[in-house]
Design a protein around this motif. Sequence first.
Motif, short mmCIF file in Angstrom:
data_model
loop_
_atom_site.label_atom_id
_atom_site.label_comp_id
_atom_site.label_asym_id
_atom_site.label_seq_id
_atom_site.Cartn_x
_atom_site.Cartn_y
_atom_site.Cartn_z
N GLY A 72 0.71 -1.43 0.33
CA GLY A 72 0.16 0.07 0.38
C GLY A 72 0.53 1.47 0.20
N ALA A 73 1.92 1.70 0.70
CA ALA A 73 2.15 2.26 0.69
C ALA A 73 3.52 2.61 -0.22
N GLN A 74 3.79 1.49 -1.07
CA GLN A 74 4.36 1.83 -2.29
C GLN A 74 3.60 1.86 -3.43
N TRP A 75 2.30 1.83 -3.08
CA TRP A 75 1.55 2.48 -4.83
C TRP A 75 0.66 3.52 -4.30
N VAL A 76 0.96 4.08 -3.06
CA VAL A 76 0.81 5.10 -2.74
C VAL A 76 1.96 6.03 -3.46
N VAL A 77 2.81 5.74 -2.79
CA VAL A 77 3.67 6.66 -3.91
C VAL A 77 4.26 6.89 -5.36
N ILE A 78 4.13 5.13 -5.72
CA ILE A 78 4.60 5.65 -7.67
C ILE A 78 3.63 5.88 -7.91
N THR A 79 1.80 5.68 -7.33
CA THR A 79 0.60 6.46 -8.13
C THR A 79 0.73 8.12 -8.34
#
Length: 103
Positions: free
Chosen positions: A54-61
Amino acid sequence: MNATQIMACLGLLLVLVLVWRAGARRAKAGAKRSGVRLLSLAGRVSFNAAFIVGAQWVVITYGGNGWLLLVVLAVPALFAAYAVTKALTVTAYEVPRRRGERR
Protein backbone atom coordinates in the motif's frame (compact mmCIF):
# COMPACT_ATOMS: atom_id res chain seq x y z
CA MET A 1 -1.86 14.96 -1.86
CA ASN A 2 -4.62 17.04 -0.42
CA ALA A 3 -5.74 17.22 3.21
CA THR A 4 -8.47 14.58 2.77
CA GLN A 5 -6.01 12.03 1.44
CA ILE A 6 -3.54 12.75 4.23
CA MET A 7 -6.26 12.31 6.85
CA ALA A 8 -7.39 9.06 5.20
CA CYS A 9 -3.81 7.74 5.27
CA LEU A 10 -3.39 8.68 8.93
CA GLY A 11 -6.71 7.02 9.78
CA LEU A 12 -5.70 3.88 7.92
CA LEU A 13 -2.37 3.85 9.76
CA LEU A 14 -4.16 4.16 13.11
CA VAL A 15 -6.51 1.29 12.26
CA LEU A 16 -3.59 -0.88 11.18
CA VAL A 17 -1.73 -0.22 14.44
CA LEU A 18 -4.81 -1.06 16.49
CA VAL A 19 -5.37 -4.30 14.56
CA TRP A 20 -1.70 -5.18 15.00
CA ARG A 21 -1.84 -4.66 18.77
CA ALA A 22 -5.05 -6.67 19.10
CA GLY A 23 -3.47 -9.52 17.16
CA ALA A 24 -0.38 -9.44 19.34
CA ARG A 25 -2.50 -9.62 22.49
CA ARG A 26 -4.47 -12.56 21.12
CA ALA A 27 -1.25 -14.30 20.14
CA LYS A 28 0.11 -13.94 23.67
CA ALA A 29 -3.12 -15.22 25.18
CA GLY A 30 -3.22 -18.29 22.97
CA ALA A 31 0.49 -19.01 22.79
CA LYS A 32 -0.01 -22.51 24.18
CA ARG A 33 -1.63 -23.66 20.96
CA SER A 34 0.77 -23.99 18.04
CA GLY A 35 -2.00 -23.60 15.46
CA VAL A 36 -2.79 -20.17 16.82
CA ARG A 37 0.85 -19.14 16.58
CA LEU A 38 1.07 -20.28 12.97
CA LEU A 39 -2.14 -18.48 12.05
CA SER A 40 -0.97 -15.39 13.93
CA LEU A 41 2.35 -15.45 12.10
CA ALA A 42 0.62 -15.83 8.73
CA GLY A 43 -1.70 -12.95 9.62
CA ARG A 44 1.16 -10.70 10.64
CA VAL A 45 3.12 -11.49 7.50
CA SER A 46 0.07 -10.80 5.33
CA PHE A 47 -0.66 -7.59 7.20
CA ASN A 48 2.90 -6.32 6.83
CA ALA A 49 3.00 -7.25 3.15
CA ALA A 50 -0.27 -5.41 2.53
CA PHE A 51 1.01 -2.36 4.39
CA ILE A 52 4.26 -2.28 2.40
CA VAL A 53 2.47 -2.74 -0.92
CA GLY A 54 0.00 0.00 0.00
CA ALA A 55 2.77 2.46 0.86
CA GLN A 56 4.62 1.64 -2.34
CA TRP A 57 1.45 1.99 -4.39
CA VAL A 58 0.70 5.43 -2.92
CA VAL A 59 4.21 6.71 -3.64
CA ILE A 60 4.32 5.31 -7.16
CA THR A 61 0.78 6.43 -8.04
CA TYR A 62 1.06 9.96 -6.71
CA GLY A 63 4.50 10.55 -8.20
CA GLY A 64 6.98 10.77 -5.41
CA ASN A 65 10.36 12.15 -6.39
CA GLY A 66 13.24 9.83 -7.23
CA TRP A 67 14.66 9.62 -3.71
CA LEU A 68 11.31 8.90 -2.09
CA LEU A 69 10.63 6.19 -4.65
CA LEU A 70 14.05 4.68 -3.99
CA VAL A 71 13.46 4.65 -0.22
CA VAL A 72 9.98 3.16 -0.51
CA LEU A 73 11.25 0.35 -2.72
CA ALA A 74 14.67 -0.23 -1.12
CA VAL A 75 13.80 -0.35 2.60
CA PRO A 76 11.36 -3.29 2.34
CA ALA A 77 13.82 -5.03 0.02
CA LEU A 78 16.52 -4.70 2.68
CA PHE A 79 14.26 -6.18 5.36
CA ALA A 80 13.28 -9.04 3.07
CA ALA A 81 16.89 -9.71 2.13
CA TYR A 82 17.88 -9.77 5.80
CA ALA A 83 15.10 -12.20 6.69
CA VAL A 84 15.84 -14.52 3.76
CA THR A 85 19.59 -14.43 4.43
CA LYS A 86 19.08 -15.19 8.11
CA ALA A 87 16.69 -18.04 7.31
CA LEU A 88 19.01 -19.60 4.73
CA THR A 89 22.28 -19.19 6.61
CA VAL A 90 23.55 -22.48 7.94
CA THR A 91 25.35 -22.28 11.23
CA ALA A 92 27.25 -25.12 12.82
CA TYR A 93 26.85 -25.94 16.47
CA GLU A 94 30.08 -27.09 18.01
CA VAL A 95 29.98 -28.88 21.32
CA PRO A 96 32.54 -27.44 23.71
CA ARG A 97 35.42 -29.78 24.47
CA ARG A 98 36.08 -31.09 27.92
CA ARG A 99 39.49 -30.81 29.54
CA GLY A 100 42.00 -33.14 28.03
CA GLU A 101 39.68 -34.22 25.21
CA ARG A 102 41.24 -34.25 21.75
CA ARG A 103 39.70 -33.87 18.38
